[in-house]
Design an enzyme around this catalytic site. Structure first.
Site, PDB file in Angstrom:
ATOM      1  N   THR A  53      11.216 -54.409 -21.983  1.00 27.29           N
ATOM      2  CA  THR A  53      10.643 -53.093 -21.673  1.00 27.29           C
ATOM      3  C   THR A  53      10.693 -52.787 -20.177  1.00 27.29           C
ATOM      4  O   THR A  53      10.813 -51.620 -19.784  1.00 27.29           O
ATOM      5  CB  THR A  53       9.193 -52.969 -22.168  1.00 27.29           C
ATOM      6  OG1 THR A  53       8.354 -53.910 -21.490  1.00 27.29           O
ATOM      7  CG2 THR A  53       9.121 -53.196 -23.682  1.00 27.29           C
ATOM      8  N   TYR A 102       2.311 -46.346 -11.612  1.00 24.61           N
ATOM      9  CA  TYR A 102       3.285 -47.422 -11.397  1.00 24.61           C
ATOM     10  C   TYR A 102       3.648 -47.554  -9.917  1.00 24.61           C
ATOM     11  O   TYR A 102       3.959 -48.655  -9.446  1.00 24.61           O
ATOM     12  CB  TYR A 102       4.550 -47.167 -12.222  1.00 24.61           C
ATOM     13  CG  TYR A 102       4.570 -47.882 -13.551  1.00 24.61           C
ATOM     14  CD1 TYR A 102       5.313 -49.040 -13.737  1.00 24.61           C
ATOM     15  CD2 TYR A 102       3.828 -47.410 -14.636  1.00 24.61           C
ATOM     16  CE1 TYR A 102       5.328 -49.692 -14.954  1.00 24.61           C
ATOM     17  CE2 TYR A 102       3.830 -48.054 -15.849  1.00 24.61           C
ATOM     18  CZ  TYR A 102       4.585 -49.202 -16.015  1.00 24.61           C
ATOM     19  OH  TYR A 102       4.586 -49.857 -17.221  1.00 24.61           O
ATOM     20  N   LEU A 111       9.182 -47.928 -20.346  1.00 25.08           N
ATOM     21  CA  LEU A 111       9.041 -47.270 -21.651  1.00 25.08           C
ATOM     22  C   LEU A 111       8.713 -48.317 -22.714  1.00 25.08           C
ATOM     23  O   LEU A 111       9.472 -48.544 -23.657  1.00 25.08           O
ATOM     24  CB  LEU A 111      10.319 -46.508 -21.981  1.00 25.08           C
ATOM     25  CG  LEU A 111      10.681 -45.415 -20.962  1.00 25.08           C
ATOM     26  CD1 LEU A 111      12.035 -44.799 -21.297  1.00 25.08           C
ATOM     27  CD2 LEU A 111       9.597 -44.341 -20.894  1.00 25.08           C
ATOM     28  N   HIS A 112       7.546 -48.952 -22.543  1.00 26.52           N
ATOM     29  CA  HIS A 112       7.179 -50.079 -23.402  1.00 26.52           C
ATOM     30  C   HIS A 112       7.183 -49.706 -24.888  1.00 26.52           C
ATOM     31  O   HIS A 112       7.955 -50.256 -25.684  1.00 26.52           O
ATOM     32  CB  HIS A 112       5.778 -50.582 -23.030  1.00 26.52           C
ATOM     33  CG  HIS A 112       5.618 -51.046 -21.629  1.00 26.52           C
ATOM     34  ND1 HIS A 112       6.230 -52.180 -21.145  1.00 26.52           N
ATOM     35  CD2 HIS A 112       4.901 -50.540 -20.598  1.00 26.52           C
ATOM     36  CE1 HIS A 112       5.890 -52.351 -19.878  1.00 26.52           C
ATOM     37  NE2 HIS A 112       5.088 -51.374 -19.524  1.00 26.52           N
ATOM     38  N   ASP A 113       6.291 -48.804 -25.262  1.00 25.38           N
ATOM     39  CA  ASP A 113       6.042 -48.554 -26.688  1.00 25.38           C
ATOM     40  C   ASP A 113       7.174 -47.810 -27.392  1.00 25.38           C
ATOM     41  O   ASP A 113       7.515 -48.153 -28.536  1.00 25.38           O
ATOM     42  CB  ASP A 113       4.711 -47.828 -26.856  1.00 25.38           C
ATOM     43  CG  ASP A 113       3.529 -48.664 -26.373  1.00 25.38           C
ATOM     44  OD1 ASP A 113       3.728 -49.861 -26.071  1.00 25.38           O
ATOM     45  OD2 ASP A 113       2.412 -48.131 -26.288  1.00 25.38           O
TER      46      ASP A 113
END
Length: 319
Positions: A197, A232, A244-246
């Site tokens: 991610t 961030y 864009l983790h999820d």
């Protein structure tokens, strides 16, 4: 193939992006969202999910109330770092005012199990918060949960450092015991962790493209993600964007070819300074029944193109 999909969320900013990615993907039928604690309290997660669904033109999708705290605690308070990254409301202080209903009367765990019974191998569960709802489902009825096609989680770190300690990633650290139970359950789990991610970054140049679409939804998402990017800049200035983790977890559930995976029977360390670490389980290293795949590489350009295209089209279409 059409994926019947459940999103298991602690709805903050990147969870809102996961909702948009699912709704913008023609391969997905989002049948429900299950909520829990993490970026926000569970009750706030329900409201955030409902308001995001309304903003994106899908208020009919039900949202279910899930776990309010980990398996080893009696309550939960949002961490200051979570409020800093996602805002006090969890969605970048964009002050959503869309109406929302009460949570669905069925519990999150019961909905997950009923969906597994109904859809079986056609069902994908994407979990992007703590693994508590899944752990409770395992404890209640593992045979029914075993009917699921796949479980994709955003959490953990195998080849990189954690983001809440040198060892632990945030979602896993919220309930290490639940994650350990999931990894040892024999369920088909794909771990989309920080290993991949953190290679998928979105910038203010990208959000400007959304803003130019000039819809209410596009403006809200641009404002929300700009808040995330600004956070961030404080917490991870070297990244020059937000991860864009999820939504990557949703993308991997739809198209596993986006990532390279490493088969490994995992455990979560639950004691000592490395509590929350996701690592190979020495006791099961030679077990031929490896049910967990850890993502270690990602086709970043292809994912970013899909992310921008799918969500951009959705934001443009919603009036």
């Amino acid at each position: 193939m059409t994926h019947k999909m459940i999103l298991d969320l602690d709805t903050g900013i990147d969870d809102a992006l996961a909702i948009a990615y699912a709704l913008g993907s023609p391969e997905v039928e989002l049948i429900g969202i299950t909520s829990e604690y993490g970026n926000v309290l569970t009750e706030r997660s329900v409201v955030n999910s409902q308001q995001i669904l309304h903003l994106l033109g899908h208020p009919e999708i039900p949202v279910y109330l899930g776990a309010g705290h980990s398996k080893t605690t009696n309550d939960f308070s949002v961490l200051p770092i979570s409020a800093e990254i996602h805002g006090q409301d969890g969605v970048g202080e964009i002050h959503l005012t869309q109406p929302h209903a009460d949570a669905a009367s069925q519990s999150a765990v019961d909905f997950i199990l009923a969906a597994c019974q109904q859809y079986g191998a056609d069902l994908s569960i994407v979990a992007t918060g703590p693994m508590t709802n899944l752990a409770l489902a395992i404890q209640k009825d593992l045979p029914t949960l075993q009917k699921v096609g796949q479980i994709v989680i955003m959490g953990g770190a195998l080849t990189v450092c954690g983001n809440v300690s040198p060892y632990a990633e945030a979602n896993i650290s919220q309930d290490p015991e639940a994650a350990d139970l999931l990894f040892k359950s024999g369920l088909p789990v794909t771990m989309v962790g920080l290993d991949v991610t953190l290679r998928t970054l979105f910038t203010k140049k990208d959000t400007q493209e959304w803003r130019a679409l000039a819809t209410d939804a596009a403006k809200a998402y641009a404002d929300m993600v700009d808040y995330y990017i600004k956070a961030y800049e404080v917490t991870s200035p070297h990244l020059h964007g937000c991860a864009l983790h999820d939504p990557l977890a949703v993308a991997v559930a739809i198209d596993p070819s986006l990532v390279t995976t490493f088969p490994l029977n995992l455990k979560t360390e639950v004691e000592g300074p490395s509590r929350g670490r996701t690592i190979g389980d020495n006791a099961r290293l030679d077990d031929p029944k490896t049910r967990t795949a850890v993502c270690v590489q990602v086709d970043t350009p292809r994912f970013l193109n899909a992310f921008k295209t799918r969500i951009g089209q959705l934001l443009k279409a919603v009036k």
